[in-house]
Write a protein that holds these residues in place. Structure first.
Motif, PDB file in Angstrom:
ATOM      1  N   GLN A  42     -30.481  65.636  75.671  1.00  0.00           N
ATOM      2  CA  GLN A  42     -29.478  66.438  74.913  1.00  0.00           C
ATOM      3  C   GLN A  42     -28.332  65.426  74.887  1.00  0.00           C
ATOM      4  O   GLN A  42     -28.177  64.368  75.492  1.00  0.00           O
ATOM      5  N   SER A  44     -24.253  65.144  73.745  1.00  0.00           N
ATOM      6  CA  SER A  44     -23.024  65.916  73.855  1.00  0.00           C
ATOM      7  C   SER A  44     -21.784  64.896  73.689  1.00  0.00           C
ATOM      8  O   SER A  44     -21.927  63.494  73.596  1.00  0.00           O
ATOM      9  N   GLU A  57     -25.034  71.436  62.664  1.00  0.00           N
ATOM     10  CA  GLU A  57     -25.630  72.186  63.561  1.00  0.00           C
ATOM     11  C   GLU A  57     -27.131  71.992  63.974  1.00  0.00           C
ATOM     12  O   GLU A  57     -27.416  72.029  65.431  1.00  0.00           O
ATOM     13  N   SER A  58     -28.016  71.706  62.937  1.00  0.00           N
ATOM     14  CA  SER A  58     -29.227  71.471  63.287  1.00  0.00           C
ATOM     15  C   SER A  58     -29.615  70.520  64.413  1.00  0.00           C
ATOM     16  O   SER A  58     -30.668  70.460  64.812  1.00  0.00           O
ATOM     17  N   ASP A  59     -28.795  69.595  64.518  1.00  0.00           N
ATOM     18  CA  ASP A  59     -28.892  68.353  65.418  1.00  0.00           C
ATOM     19  C   ASP A  59     -28.762  68.640  66.666  1.00  0.00           C
ATOM     20  O   ASP A  59     -29.074  67.757  67.653  1.00  0.00           O
ATOM     21  N   ASN A  60     -28.004  69.981  66.946  1.00  0.00           N
ATOM     22  CA  ASN A  60     -27.969  70.292  68.205  1.00  0.00           C
ATOM     23  C   ASN A  60     -27.231  69.408  69.309  1.00  0.00           C
ATOM     24  O   ASN A  60     -27.496  69.077  70.548  1.00  0.00           O
ATOM     25  N   ALA A  62     -23.608  68.873  71.329  1.00  0.00           N
ATOM     26  CA  ALA A  62     -22.721  69.836  71.765  1.00  0.00           C
ATOM     27  C   ALA A  62     -21.273  69.109  71.719  1.00  0.00           C
ATOM     28  O   ALA A  62     -21.445  67.726  72.070  1.00  0.00           O
TER      29      ALA A  62
END
Length: 378
Positions: A42, A44, A57-60, A62
């Motif tokens: 993840q 962030s 946004e496709s890279d996720n 946050a």
């Protein structure tokens, strides 16, 4: 271009990049997303404002808005993200802040970041310091390494560098500290970063070219200087994060000559170049075909005298001159570093060469200028 070290691909777990929408920070995020040697479960980003330099946004990835100078602002974000690794790049630029801002962000903000790491079980903290912490901005640095002492506050003429050194000391003191024995820390000292979305070096040099001012040179151009492409700096940060993550999994403390945690590392392109040669490489990438025949050389002593006069005259009318003593000293000093420690302990090698980095950076700014012109024409 040097090959990326052939290390096995490993996950850093949950990574939080502080200042991840800034110049260096967003390049670190991009390398985390695209790297073939490092993954993250993840990613962030924490920044004061997260509206610029965002990944698709496709890279996720946050994004969280937060103020690192206030613990109550960032602690809930840490508690939500639960990062394993924190990479702290947030800082005002060298020429973009006041003393109060440098103190608040670099020192007080770093204190808050350390406390948030300790309170939420972070295992690795990588801090972005500066190679300037060992420079008094007048003495030459020739092949300087991590054994050179940090300049004490009374001798440091750049408050930015002073606060970077203070913050670095706080970060390294937090390594295996009683408040959180599992937290491992490291400091990365980049030397003069440049690249796409650079806000200081490359834009200023491009403006000199566009204004037809390439015929001036301060000093004799016998001073070698380190300039570092931003992706190489990002690469150094990720290698440091990997080393801390690997160390945290050991049941024993590494030997002093092998340890990464609690240490500082210089990161450069490993290609020192004469200061004005770098500028001319930038101007050539912009389209310049001129050599040095048209160049008027202003000696260092003459430049310092002229800069002092201009500063005094402009001070009287409340303005800042285009030529200052600081600029003369900066463009006339020798300042390059030995990165053997990063090579040995981090496995670092630059992944983008100096010439390629200049071409990428100038190309990016040219493309951005083209887009702006197209917008104006619509």
């Amino acid at each position: 271009m040097a090959p990326v070290p052939s290390l096995p691909k490993k996950s850093l777990g949950k990574v939080l990049v502080i200042g991840g929408c800034g110049f260096l920070g967003h390049h670190i995020v991009s390398l985390l997303v695209t790297s073939s040697s490092t993954t993250s479960s993840q990613i962030s980003v924490l920044d004061l404002h997260t509206t610029r330099n965002r990944r698709p946004e496709s890279d996720n990835v946050a994004y969280f808005d937060g103020d690192i100078t206030t613990l109550s602002s960032i602690l809930p974000i840490f508690e939500k993200v639960k990062p394993d690794v924190v990479i702290h790049t947030a800082s005002p630029t060298l020429a973009g802040g006041s003393k109060a801002m440098y103190q608040k962000v670099n020192v007080e903000g770093t204190k808050c970041v350390i406390e948030a790491c300790q309170k939420t079980g972070v295992t690795a903290l990588v801090y972005t310091s500066s190679a300037s912490v060992i420079s008094d901005n007048s003495s030459d640095l020739i092949n300087a390494d991590e054994r050179w002492p940090v300049i004490p506050p009374k001798a440091q003429t750049e408050y930015y560098s002073q606060t970077k050194a203070e913050a670095e000391a706080l970060v390294l003191a937090a390594n295996r500290a009683p408040a959180s024995p599992k937290l491992l820390t490291v400091s990365i000292r980049p030397a003069t970063i440049f690249g796409p979305s650079d806000v200081q070096l490359i834009p200023a040099m491009i403006n000199v070219y566009r204004n037809g001012q390439t015929g001036f040179q301060l000093g004799d151009n016998q001073n070698l200087f380190d300039f570092t492409y931003v992706e190489n700096v990002a690469h150094g940060h990720l290698l440091a994060a990997r080393a801390l993550s690997a160390t945290s999994q050991l049941n024993i403390k590494p030997l002093d000559h092998e340890r990464v945690d609690g240490e500082a590392f210089f990161i450069t392109n490993d290609s020192p170049v004469y200061f004005w040669d770098f500028a001319r490489m930038v101007w050539k990438a912009c389209g310049s075909t001129l050599g040095t025949e048209h160049v008027w050389v202003i000696g260092k002593d003459a430049g310092l005298a002229l800069g002092g006069l201009l500063e005094w005259g402009f001070w009287l009318v409340g303005r800042t001159p285009k030529l200052t003593r600081r600029q003369v000293r900066y463009s006339s000093m020798t300042r390059y570093y030995d990165i053997s420690k990063a090579k040995k302990l981090l496995g670092y090698a630059p992944i983008v060469g100096l010439q390629e980095g200049i071409e990428r950076a100038v190309g990016w700014f040219m493309e951005e200028a083209k887009k702006e012109e197209e917008k104006k024409g619509q």
